[in-house]
Design a protein around this motif. Sequence first.
Motif, PDB file in Angstrom:
ATOM      1  N   ASP A 185     -23.166  49.170 -72.573  1.00 41.97           N
ATOM      2  CA  ASP A 185     -23.785  49.918 -73.791  1.00 41.97           C
ATOM      3  C   ASP A 185     -22.946  49.943 -74.983  1.00 41.97           C
ATOM      4  O   ASP A 185     -21.738  49.439 -74.943  1.00 41.97           O
ATOM      5  CB  ASP A 185     -24.227  51.298 -73.176  1.00 41.97           C
ATOM      6  CG  ASP A 185     -25.163  52.087 -74.104  1.00 41.97           C
ATOM      7  OD1 ASP A 185     -25.789  51.192 -74.924  1.00 41.97           O
ATOM      8  OD2 ASP A 185     -25.969  52.836 -73.306  1.00 41.97           O
ATOM      9  N   PHE A 241     -28.567  62.035 -82.289  1.00 43.79           N
ATOM     10  CA  PHE A 241     -28.117  60.732 -82.024  1.00 43.79           C
ATOM     11  C   PHE A 241     -29.451  59.695 -81.715  1.00 43.79           C
ATOM     12  O   PHE A 241     -29.594  58.750 -82.240  1.00 43.79           O
ATOM     13  CB  PHE A 241     -27.110  60.588 -81.000  1.00 43.79           C
ATOM     14  CG  PHE A 241     -26.776  59.053 -80.683  1.00 43.79           C
ATOM     15  CD1 PHE A 241     -25.909  58.387 -81.755  1.00 43.79           C
ATOM     16  CD2 PHE A 241     -27.184  58.616 -79.371  1.00 43.79           C
ATOM     17  CE1 PHE A 241     -25.707  57.032 -81.327  1.00 43.79           C
ATOM     18  CE2 PHE A 241     -26.969  57.021 -79.179  1.00 43.79           C
ATOM     19  CZ  PHE A 241     -25.997  56.546 -80.092  1.00 43.79           C
ATOM     20  N   ASP A 242     -30.268  60.287 -80.843  1.00 42.50           N
ATOM     21  CA  ASP A 242     -31.377  59.507 -80.479  1.00 42.50           C
ATOM     22  C   ASP A 242     -32.478  59.312 -81.592  1.00 42.50           C
ATOM     23  O   ASP A 242     -32.976  58.284 -81.864  1.00 42.50           O
ATOM     24  CB  ASP A 242     -32.232  60.269 -79.371  1.00 42.50           C
ATOM     25  CG  ASP A 242     -31.386  60.262 -78.084  1.00 42.50           C
ATOM     26  OD1 ASP A 242     -30.809  59.264 -77.895  1.00 42.50           O
ATOM     27  OD2 ASP A 242     -31.935  60.764 -77.140  1.00 42.50           O
ATOM     28  N   LEU A 243     -32.566  60.481 -82.595  1.00 42.44           N
ATOM     29  CA  LEU A 243     -33.311  60.026 -83.987  1.00 42.44           C
ATOM     30  C   LEU A 243     -32.434  58.997 -84.828  1.00 42.44           C
ATOM     31  O   LEU A 243     -33.127  58.252 -85.609  1.00 42.44           O
ATOM     32  CB  LEU A 243     -33.246  61.442 -84.698  1.00 42.44           C
ATOM     33  CG  LEU A 243     -34.174  62.357 -84.107  1.00 42.44           C
ATOM     34  CD1 LEU A 243     -34.038  63.690 -84.847  1.00 42.44           C
ATOM     35  CD2 LEU A 243     -35.927  61.952 -84.090  1.00 42.44           C
ATOM     36  N   TYR A 244     -31.067  59.101 -84.730  1.00 42.12           N
ATOM     37  CA  TYR A 244     -30.223  58.199 -85.630  1.00 42.12           C
ATOM     38  C   TYR A 244     -30.261  56.762 -85.027  1.00 42.12           C
ATOM     39  O   TYR A 244     -30.147  55.873 -85.899  1.00 42.12           O
ATOM     40  CB  TYR A 244     -29.030  58.905 -85.776  1.00 42.12           C
ATOM     41  CG  TYR A 244     -28.001  58.191 -86.605  1.00 42.12           C
ATOM     42  CD1 TYR A 244     -27.976  58.323 -87.879  1.00 42.12           C
ATOM     43  CD2 TYR A 244     -26.916  57.235 -85.980  1.00 42.12           C
ATOM     44  CE1 TYR A 244     -26.965  57.736 -88.918  1.00 42.12           C
ATOM     45  CE2 TYR A 244     -26.050  56.479 -86.945  1.00 42.12           C
ATOM     46  CZ  TYR A 244     -26.058  56.850 -88.025  1.00 42.12           C
ATOM     47  OH  TYR A 244     -25.280  56.296 -88.995  1.00 42.12           O
ATOM     48  N   ARG A 245     -30.192  56.566 -83.684  1.00 37.20           N
ATOM     49  CA  ARG A 245     -29.810  55.323 -83.012  1.00 37.20           C
ATOM     50  C   ARG A 245     -30.782  54.234 -83.710  1.00 37.20           C
ATOM     51  O   ARG A 245     -30.329  53.177 -83.776  1.00 37.20           O
ATOM     52  CB  ARG A 245     -29.883  55.620 -81.802  1.00 37.20           C
ATOM     53  CG  ARG A 245     -29.152  54.452 -80.903  1.00 37.20           C
ATOM     54  CD  ARG A 245     -29.204  54.492 -79.492  1.00 37.20           C
ATOM     55  NE  ARG A 245     -28.516  53.454 -78.710  1.00 37.20           N
ATOM     56  CZ  ARG A 245     -28.074  53.318 -77.519  1.00 37.20           C
ATOM     57  NH1 ARG A 245     -28.802  54.147 -76.604  1.00 37.20           N
ATOM     58  NH2 ARG A 245     -27.522  52.407 -76.927  1.00 37.20           N
ATOM     59  N   PRO A 246     -32.010  54.247 -83.755  1.00 38.71           N
ATOM     60  CA  PRO A 246     -32.953  53.061 -84.056  1.00 38.71           C
ATOM     61  C   PRO A 246     -32.595  52.528 -85.570  1.00 38.71           C
ATOM     62  O   PRO A 246     -32.833  51.280 -85.795  1.00 38.71           O
ATOM     63  CB  PRO A 246     -34.415  53.841 -84.036  1.00 38.71           C
ATOM     64  CG  PRO A 246     -34.381  54.846 -83.318  1.00 38.71           C
ATOM     65  CD  PRO A 246     -33.061  55.585 -83.494  1.00 38.71           C
ATOM     66  N   GLU A 304     -21.764  64.309 -71.853  1.00 39.37           N
ATOM     67  CA  GLU A 304     -22.978  64.881 -71.328  1.00 39.37           C
ATOM     68  C   GLU A 304     -22.564  64.941 -69.672  1.00 39.37           C
ATOM     69  O   GLU A 304     -22.806  65.876 -69.122  1.00 39.37           O
ATOM     70  CB  GLU A 304     -24.134  64.091 -71.571  1.00 39.37           C
ATOM     71  CG  GLU A 304     -24.782  64.011 -72.783  1.00 39.37           C
ATOM     72  CD  GLU A 304     -25.918  62.964 -72.760  1.00 39.37           C
ATOM     73  OE1 GLU A 304     -26.740  63.559 -73.636  1.00 39.37           O
ATOM     74  OE2 GLU A 304     -26.016  61.926 -72.390  1.00 39.37           O
ATOM     75  N   ASN A 353     -22.989  55.358 -77.656  1.00 43.14           N
ATOM     76  CA  ASN A 353     -23.952  56.082 -76.617  1.00 43.14           C
ATOM     77  C   ASN A 353     -23.026  56.188 -75.194  1.00 43.14           C
ATOM     78  O   ASN A 353     -23.149  57.041 -74.765  1.00 43.14           O
ATOM     79  CB  ASN A 353     -25.004  55.159 -76.145  1.00 43.14           C
ATOM     80  CG  ASN A 353     -25.960  55.902 -75.281  1.00 43.14           C
ATOM     81  OD1 ASN A 353     -26.359  56.968 -75.668  1.00 43.14           O
ATOM     82  ND2 ASN A 353     -26.336  55.353 -74.154  1.00 43.14           N
ATOM     83  N   ARG A 385     -27.277  64.949 -78.799  1.00 44.08           N
ATOM     84  CA  ARG A 385     -27.982  63.973 -78.117  1.00 44.08           C
ATOM     85  C   ARG A 385     -29.121  63.773 -78.920  1.00 44.08           C
ATOM     86  O   ARG A 385     -29.817  62.527 -79.403  1.00 44.08           O
ATOM     87  CB  ARG A 385     -28.270  64.141 -76.827  1.00 44.08           C
ATOM     88  CG  ARG A 385     -29.518  63.374 -76.132  1.00 44.08           C
ATOM     89  CD  ARG A 385     -29.248  61.912 -76.326  1.00 44.08           C
ATOM     90  NE  ARG A 385     -28.191  61.589 -75.231  1.00 44.08           N
ATOM     91  CZ  ARG A 385     -27.449  60.160 -75.188  1.00 44.08           C
ATOM     92  NH1 ARG A 385     -28.131  59.325 -76.155  1.00 44.08           N
ATOM     93  NH2 ARG A 385     -26.590  59.859 -74.362  1.00 44.08           N
ATOM     94  N   ARG A 386     -29.890  64.787 -79.327  1.00 40.75           N
ATOM     95  CA  ARG A 386     -31.231  64.826 -80.219  1.00 40.75           C
ATOM     96  C   ARG A 386     -31.063  64.019 -81.415  1.00 40.75           C
ATOM     97  O   ARG A 386     -31.959  63.204 -81.642  1.00 40.75           O
ATOM     98  CB  ARG A 386     -31.918  66.439 -80.289  1.00 40.75           C
ATOM     99  CG  ARG A 386     -33.236  66.116 -81.026  1.00 40.75           C
ATOM    100  CD  ARG A 386     -33.578  67.766 -81.424  1.00 40.75           C
ATOM    101  NE  ARG A 386     -32.654  68.074 -82.456  1.00 40.75           N
ATOM    102  CZ  ARG A 386     -33.156  67.648 -83.985  1.00 40.75           C
ATOM    103  NH1 ARG A 386     -34.287  67.037 -84.046  1.00 40.75           N
ATOM    104  NH2 ARG A 386     -32.309  68.010 -84.682  1.00 40.75           N
TER     105      ARG A 386
END
Length: 241
Positions: A148, A205-210, A159, A152, A202-203
Amino acid sequence: MAPRTRRRGGMSFTVLGLCPRTGRVGYATAAEDPTAGWRVATAVAARGVVAVEAEPDPRKLALAAQLLAAGYGPTRILRDLSDDDPSLQRRQIAILNVHGRHAVLIGNEVTPSSDSVVAADHIALGHGLNSEDVLQAASKAFVASEADDLENRLLLALEAGRDVEPQRREMIASALFVHDLSGVPVVDLRVDVHDVAIAELRRMFDLYRPHLAGAPLIQVPDHKESVDVPDELAGFPRSMT
C-alpha cells in the motif's frame, strides 16, 4: 521488551515510516494532548523523519529537521539534540532516515510506561501504554500493508495500535503527514480536538485520498549522508542506533 510501568497517564504513540519504493517519508501520531499533532514529529523530504515525545519541544524538531536536511545521520542528530538538554531524561526521541538508519532514546524519567519497536522502514514509539501489544500491533499492521501507499500504511498502523485497547478513553488528537521527493507534502492532515480523533483522521483521509490518484512518482535519488559520529552513544539511556 516490556514497557516500564510507573504512574498512569494519557496514552500517546507515533509511527515513523519510509517507503523505499517511492522515497516518501512521514508519520502518524495520536495522543490525549491536543497540541500533539503539530509538535511531536516532523519529516524532511528525501531525508527522513523524527519524533520528540513525552516532553515535546518544537525547537528540537526544528534542529533535527535542519540536520536531516544537511545529510547528517541519526546518531549525530541524536547527539546534537541531547547536548545541554536539561529535559533529556523526560523525552522520547526517534530518528529514521531514508537509508533505514535509526536512533532511539527513551529517557529514564519518561512516565508512565514507554517503549519502542524498531524496524528497517519504520519506528513505533509511545508512552502511557498498558501493553507492549499497542506498538507491536502498529508495527505488524505497517509491515502487513507493504504493498500500500505509505500514508495509508501509517494510518493503518495507528488504527491497529488504538484497537489493542478499545476500552480506554479515545485519544483526542491525531495527525498524518507524508512528504514525497519533491518537497511538497502528499498528505498533511490534523485533528486537534475530537472525541474519536483517529476515526476522524480516517474519515478525512478517505475523503482526501481520491485526489491523490494518478499523482506522478519521482525517481528515488541516491542521497549520501554526511560523516556521522560512531554508533556507540555512551551514557545515553536505552538508546539504539
